[in-house]
Design a protein around this motif. Structure first.
Motif, PDB file in Angstrom:
ATOM      1  N   VAL A   1       0.962  10.977   2.351  1.00  0.00           N
ATOM      2  CA  VAL A   1       0.558  12.001   1.388  1.00  0.00           C
ATOM      3  C   VAL A   1       0.847  13.380   1.967  1.00  0.00           C
ATOM      4  CG1 VAL A   1      -1.218  10.583   0.295  1.00  0.00           C
ATOM      5  CG2 VAL A   1      -1.815  11.987   2.275  1.00  0.00           C
ATOM      6  N   ASP A   2       0.879  14.383   1.093  1.00  0.00           N
ATOM      7  CA  ASP A   2       1.175  15.744   1.543  1.00  0.00           C
ATOM      8  C   ASP A   2       0.022  16.351   2.336  1.00  0.00           C
ATOM      9  OD1 ASP A   2       3.698  15.773   0.394  1.00  0.00           O
ATOM     10  OD2 ASP A   2       2.959  16.510  -1.525  1.00  0.00           O
TER      11      ASP A   2
ATOM     12  N   VAL B   1      -5.390   4.419 -10.010  1.00  0.00           N
ATOM     13  CA  VAL B   1      -4.839   5.639 -10.612  1.00  0.00           C
ATOM     14  C   VAL B   1      -5.884   6.753 -10.607  1.00  0.00           C
ATOM     15  CG1 VAL B   1      -4.006   6.646 -12.770  1.00  0.00           C
ATOM     16  CG2 VAL B   1      -3.145   4.415 -12.016  1.00  0.00           C
ATOM     17  N   LYS B   2      -7.099   6.426 -10.995  1.00  0.00           N
ATOM     18  CA  LYS B   2      -8.142   7.446 -11.112  1.00  0.00           C
ATOM     19  C   LYS B   2      -8.651   7.904  -9.752  1.00  0.00           C
ATOM     20  CE  LYS B   2     -12.616   8.371 -13.294  1.00  0.00           C
ATOM     21  NZ  LYS B   2     -13.683   7.834 -14.186  1.00  0.00           N
ATOM     22  N   ARG B   3      -8.899   6.966  -8.835  1.00  0.00           N
ATOM     23  CA  ARG B   3      -9.507   7.325  -7.549  1.00  0.00           C
ATOM     24  C   ARG B   3      -8.496   7.800  -6.512  1.00  0.00           C
ATOM     25  NH1 ARG B   3     -13.119   4.851 -11.123  1.00  0.00           N
ATOM     26  NH2 ARG B   3     -15.251   5.004 -10.298  1.00  0.00           N
ATOM     27  N   PHE B   4      -7.362   7.102  -6.404  1.00  0.00           N
ATOM     28  CA  PHE B   4      -6.391   7.438  -5.368  1.00  0.00           C
ATOM     29  C   PHE B   4      -5.248   8.311  -5.882  1.00  0.00           C
ATOM     30  CE2 PHE B   4      -7.429   3.438  -2.655  1.00  0.00           C
ATOM     31  CZ  PHE B   4      -8.478   4.121  -2.051  1.00  0.00           C
ATOM     32  N   GLY B   5      -5.168   8.512  -7.191  1.00  0.00           N
ATOM     33  CA  GLY B   5      -4.121   9.369  -7.739  1.00  0.00           C
ATOM     34  C   GLY B   5      -2.748   8.733  -7.762  1.00  0.00           C
ATOM     35  N   LEU B   6      -2.673   7.397  -7.704  1.00  0.00           N
ATOM     36  CA  LEU B   6      -1.381   6.731  -7.802  1.00  0.00           C
ATOM     37  C   LEU B   6      -0.888   6.784  -9.246  1.00  0.00           C
ATOM     38  CD1 LEU B   6      -2.097   3.599  -5.568  1.00  0.00           C
ATOM     39  CD2 LEU B   6      -1.279   5.862  -4.891  1.00  0.00           C
ATOM     40  N   LEU B   7       0.408   6.621  -9.424  1.00  0.00           N
ATOM     41  CA  LEU B   7       0.976   6.659 -10.770  1.00  0.00           C
ATOM     42  C   LEU B   7       0.959   5.260 -11.379  1.00  0.00           C
ATOM     43  CD1 LEU B   7       4.065   8.995 -10.264  1.00  0.00           C
ATOM     44  CD2 LEU B   7       1.872   9.562 -11.308  1.00  0.00           C
ATOM     45  N   PRO B   8       0.553   5.142 -12.639  1.00  0.00           N
ATOM     46  CA  PRO B   8       0.516   3.815 -13.261  1.00  0.00           C
ATOM     47  C   PRO B   8       1.906   3.327 -13.624  1.00  0.00           C
ATOM     48  CG  PRO B   8      -0.070   5.475 -14.871  1.00  0.00           C
ATOM     49  CD  PRO B   8       0.087   6.197 -13.554  1.00  0.00           C
ATOM     50  N   GLY B   9       2.105   2.028 -13.479  1.00  0.00           N
ATOM     51  CA  GLY B   9       3.331   1.388 -13.942  1.00  0.00           C
ATOM     52  C   GLY B   9       2.997   0.425 -15.060  1.00  0.00           C
ATOM     53  N   ASP B  10       3.777  -0.635 -15.180  1.00  0.00           N
ATOM     54  CA  ASP B  10       3.558  -1.612 -16.242  1.00  0.00           C
ATOM     55  C   ASP B  10       2.213  -2.317 -16.077  1.00  0.00           C
ATOM     56  OD1 ASP B  10       5.944  -1.069 -17.439  1.00  0.00           O
ATOM     57  OD2 ASP B  10       7.020  -2.751 -16.542  1.00  0.00           O
ATOM     58  N   LEU B  11       1.641  -2.703 -17.203  1.00  0.00           N
ATOM     59  CA  LEU B  11       0.469  -3.570 -17.222  1.00  0.00           C
ATOM     60  C   LEU B  11       0.733  -4.619 -18.291  1.00  0.00           C
ATOM     61  CD1 LEU B  11      -2.371  -4.140 -16.099  1.00  0.00           C
ATOM     62  CD2 LEU B  11      -3.290  -2.781 -17.985  1.00  0.00           C
TER      63      LEU B  11
ATOM     64  N   LEU C   1      20.983   9.986 -10.675  1.00  0.00           N
ATOM     65  CA  LEU C   1      21.124  10.303  -9.253  1.00  0.00           C
ATOM     66  C   LEU C   1      20.469   9.250  -8.367  1.00  0.00           C
ATOM     67  CD1 LEU C   1      20.543  14.163  -8.941  1.00  0.00           C
ATOM     68  CD2 LEU C   1      22.621  12.889  -8.419  1.00  0.00           C
ATOM     69  N   GLY C   2      19.819   8.281  -8.997  1.00  0.00           N
ATOM     70  CA  GLY C   2      19.193   7.209  -8.231  1.00  0.00           C
ATOM     71  C   GLY C   2      17.730   7.433  -7.923  1.00  0.00           C
ATOM     72  N   MET C   3      17.111   8.450  -8.532  1.00  0.00           N
ATOM     73  CA  MET C   3      15.699   8.726  -8.264  1.00  0.00           C
ATOM     74  C   MET C   3      14.804   7.761  -9.037  1.00  0.00           C
ATOM     75  SD  MET C   3      15.411  12.863  -8.421  1.00  0.00           S
ATOM     76  CE  MET C   3      16.519  13.917  -7.477  1.00  0.00           C
ATOM     77  N   ASP C   4      13.680   7.361  -8.414  1.00  0.00           N
ATOM     78  CA  ASP C   4      12.702   6.585  -9.158  1.00  0.00           C
ATOM     79  C   ASP C   4      11.877   7.536 -10.027  1.00  0.00           C
ATOM     80  OD1 ASP C   4      10.612   7.718  -7.626  1.00  0.00           O
ATOM     81  OD2 ASP C   4      10.694   6.106  -6.158  1.00  0.00           O
ATOM     82  N   LEU C   5      11.044   6.968 -10.892  1.00  0.00           N
ATOM     83  CA  LEU C   5      10.330   7.791 -11.868  1.00  0.00           C
ATOM     84  C   LEU C   5       9.336   8.742 -11.215  1.00  0.00           C
ATOM     85  CD1 LEU C   5       9.725   5.188 -14.723  1.00  0.00           C
ATOM     86  CD2 LEU C   5      11.439   7.007 -14.614  1.00  0.00           C
ATOM     87  N   ALA C   6       8.718   8.308 -10.120  1.00  0.00           N
ATOM     88  CA  ALA C   6       7.768   9.187  -9.435  1.00  0.00           C
ATOM     89  C   ALA C   6       8.480  10.421  -8.890  1.00  0.00           C
ATOM     90  CB  ALA C   6       7.060   8.428  -8.315  1.00  0.00           C
TER      91      ALA C   6
ATOM     92  N   GLU D   1       1.300  -2.720 -12.089  1.00  0.00           N
ATOM     93  CA  GLU D   1       2.064  -1.973 -11.097  1.00  0.00           C
ATOM     94  C   GLU D   1       1.465  -0.585 -10.925  1.00  0.00           C
ATOM     95  OE1 GLU D   1       6.157  -1.765 -12.241  1.00  0.00           O
ATOM     96  OE2 GLU D   1       6.380  -3.948 -12.445  1.00  0.00           O
ATOM     97  N   VAL D   2       1.516  -0.087  -9.702  1.00  0.00           N
ATOM     98  CA  VAL D   2       1.231   1.318  -9.428  1.00  0.00           C
ATOM     99  C   VAL D   2       2.338   1.836  -8.525  1.00  0.00           C
ATOM    100  CG1 VAL D   2      -1.279   1.225  -9.725  1.00  0.00           C
ATOM    101  CG2 VAL D   2      -0.282   0.701  -7.491  1.00  0.00           C
ATOM    102  N   HIS D   3       2.609   3.127  -8.640  1.00  0.00           N
ATOM    103  CA  HIS D   3       3.658   3.747  -7.843  1.00  0.00           C
ATOM    104  C   HIS D   3       3.025   4.681  -6.821  1.00  0.00           C
ATOM    105  CE1 HIS D   3       7.032   2.354 -10.371  1.00  0.00           C
ATOM    106  NE2 HIS D   3       6.133   2.402 -11.340  1.00  0.00           N
ATOM    107  N   ALA D   4       3.457   4.530  -5.573  1.00  0.00           N
ATOM    108  CA  ALA D   4       2.988   5.385  -4.485  1.00  0.00           C
ATOM    109  C   ALA D   4       4.214   6.014  -3.839  1.00  0.00           C
ATOM    110  CB  ALA D   4       2.191   4.583  -3.463  1.00  0.00           C
ATOM    111  N   GLY D   5       4.474   7.279  -4.156  1.00  0.00           N
ATOM    112  CA  GLY D   5       5.682   7.915  -3.643  1.00  0.00           C
ATOM    113  C   GLY D   5       6.912   7.213  -4.177  1.00  0.00           C
ATOM    114  N   ASP D   6       7.804   6.782  -3.273  1.00  0.00           N
ATOM    115  CA  ASP D   6       9.029   6.121  -3.710  1.00  0.00           C
ATOM    116  C   ASP D   6       8.891   4.606  -3.734  1.00  0.00           C
ATOM    117  OD1 ASP D   6       8.876   5.612  -1.037  1.00  0.00           O
ATOM    118  OD2 ASP D   6      10.920   6.236  -0.548  1.00  0.00           O
ATOM    119  N   GLY D   7       7.675   4.099  -3.587  1.00  0.00           N
ATOM    120  CA  GLY D   7       7.463   2.655  -3.562  1.00  0.00           C
ATOM    121  C   GLY D   7       6.618   2.175  -4.725  1.00  0.00           C
ATOM    122  N   VAL D   8       6.779   0.904  -5.056  1.00  0.00           N
ATOM    123  CA  VAL D   8       5.984   0.294  -6.111  1.00  0.00           C
ATOM    124  C   VAL D   8       5.123  -0.802  -5.502  1.00  0.00           C
ATOM    125  CG1 VAL D   8       7.809  -1.363  -6.693  1.00  0.00           C
ATOM    126  CG2 VAL D   8       6.045  -0.835  -8.376  1.00  0.00           C
TER     127      VAL D   8
END
Length: 254
Positions: A206-207, A148-158, A60-65, A170-177
């Motif tokens: 953020v929510d 990832v630990k402090r701000f709660g961003l999602l981890p990407g490639d390292l 459907l075109g959604m990113d992983l986050a 890489e880190v993912h923040a919402g729909d952005g990398v």
């Protein structure tokens, strides 16, 4: 007896790579339900069903986050996601229709200069496809773990080089990398911690600004601005990361 598929078997059955399945596990998208006596990952029927749903949502075109939110967040709204995808499809169809019209016109004209036609066709679609923010860190690996630990961003490639040094993260923040890049003298890329000044600022929606702020305070983050309602219609708080980049977390005020 352990039942289910090992990671290699699941990769072969789905057409994915083992690396992709390991990455899904790393970001919390697909965690194997068990381990074999030898310690191998074992994916059961529920895991396979979840992976099937991941594939559907990706198509459907959604990113992983967004996929992760769709599967794990009870408040996720499928209607909003589908409406956004429909709008993107409509835009793509419109661009395709305009492209077809130009090609048909060029064929009907006969003898039109090919270079001129191609030049006109390239104007139908903007060359920019996506924005990727890049932040420079002295230690990319430590930066990714901290964000990832402090701000709660999602981890990407390292990615590490042959010496084990992290050369891309890489880190993912919402729909952005966000790409994390090491310092590089040749391009005058330096961390704020090296130059002694803030060189970049990032704003993330953020929510719940206050809940995110409390999380940061509890994690010992250097908060430089407490949550406040700004005149431009957003509630915002700001903080520095481990090397001095300025981050703002915000939400539109109702």
């Amino acid at each position: 007896m352990t039942t289910g598929h090992r990671v290699g078997e699941l990769a072969e059955a789905t057409g994915l790579t083992v690396r992709t399945l390991h990455y899904y596990e790393q970001i919390g998208l697909l965690t194997p339900s068990g381990r074999s006596p030898a310690g191998h990952r074992i994916y059961d029927a529920a895991d396979e069903e979840r992976l099937y749903r991941v594939g559907l949502l990706r198509r459907l075109g959604m990113d992983l986050a967004e996929v992760r939110r769709a599967l794990d967040d009870p408040a996720w709204d499928p209607t909003t996601a589908l409406e956004a995808h429909l709008a993107a499809l409509d835009a793509r169809l419109d661009a395709t229709a305009r492209l077809r019209s130009k090609v048909a016109g060029a064929l009907a004209a006969g003898g039109t200069d090919l270079v001129a036609v191609l030049d006109e066709l390239t104007t139908l679609e903007p060359p920019a496809q996506q924005r990727i923010l890049l932040l420079v860190y002295a230690d990319v690996g430590a930066a990714q773990a901290w964000l990832v630990k402090r701000f709660g961003l999602l981890p990407g490639d390292l990615v590490r080089d042959g010496d084990g040094r992290a050369v891309h993260g890489e880190v993912h923040a919402g729909d952005g990398v966000i790409w994390l890049h090491p310092e590089q003298d040749a391009y005058r890329l330096a961390s704020p911690g090296t130059v002694g000044a803030t060189t970049a600022s990032v704003a993330v929606l953020v929510d719940d600004v206050d809940a995110h702020h409390r999380r940061s305070v509890d994690a010992g983050v250097d908060v430089c601005q407490e949550p406040v309602d700004q005149d431009y219609g957003y509630r915002v708080y700001s903080a520095y990361d481990l090397e001095g980049h300025l981050w703002s977390f915000l939400r539109a005020v109702d």
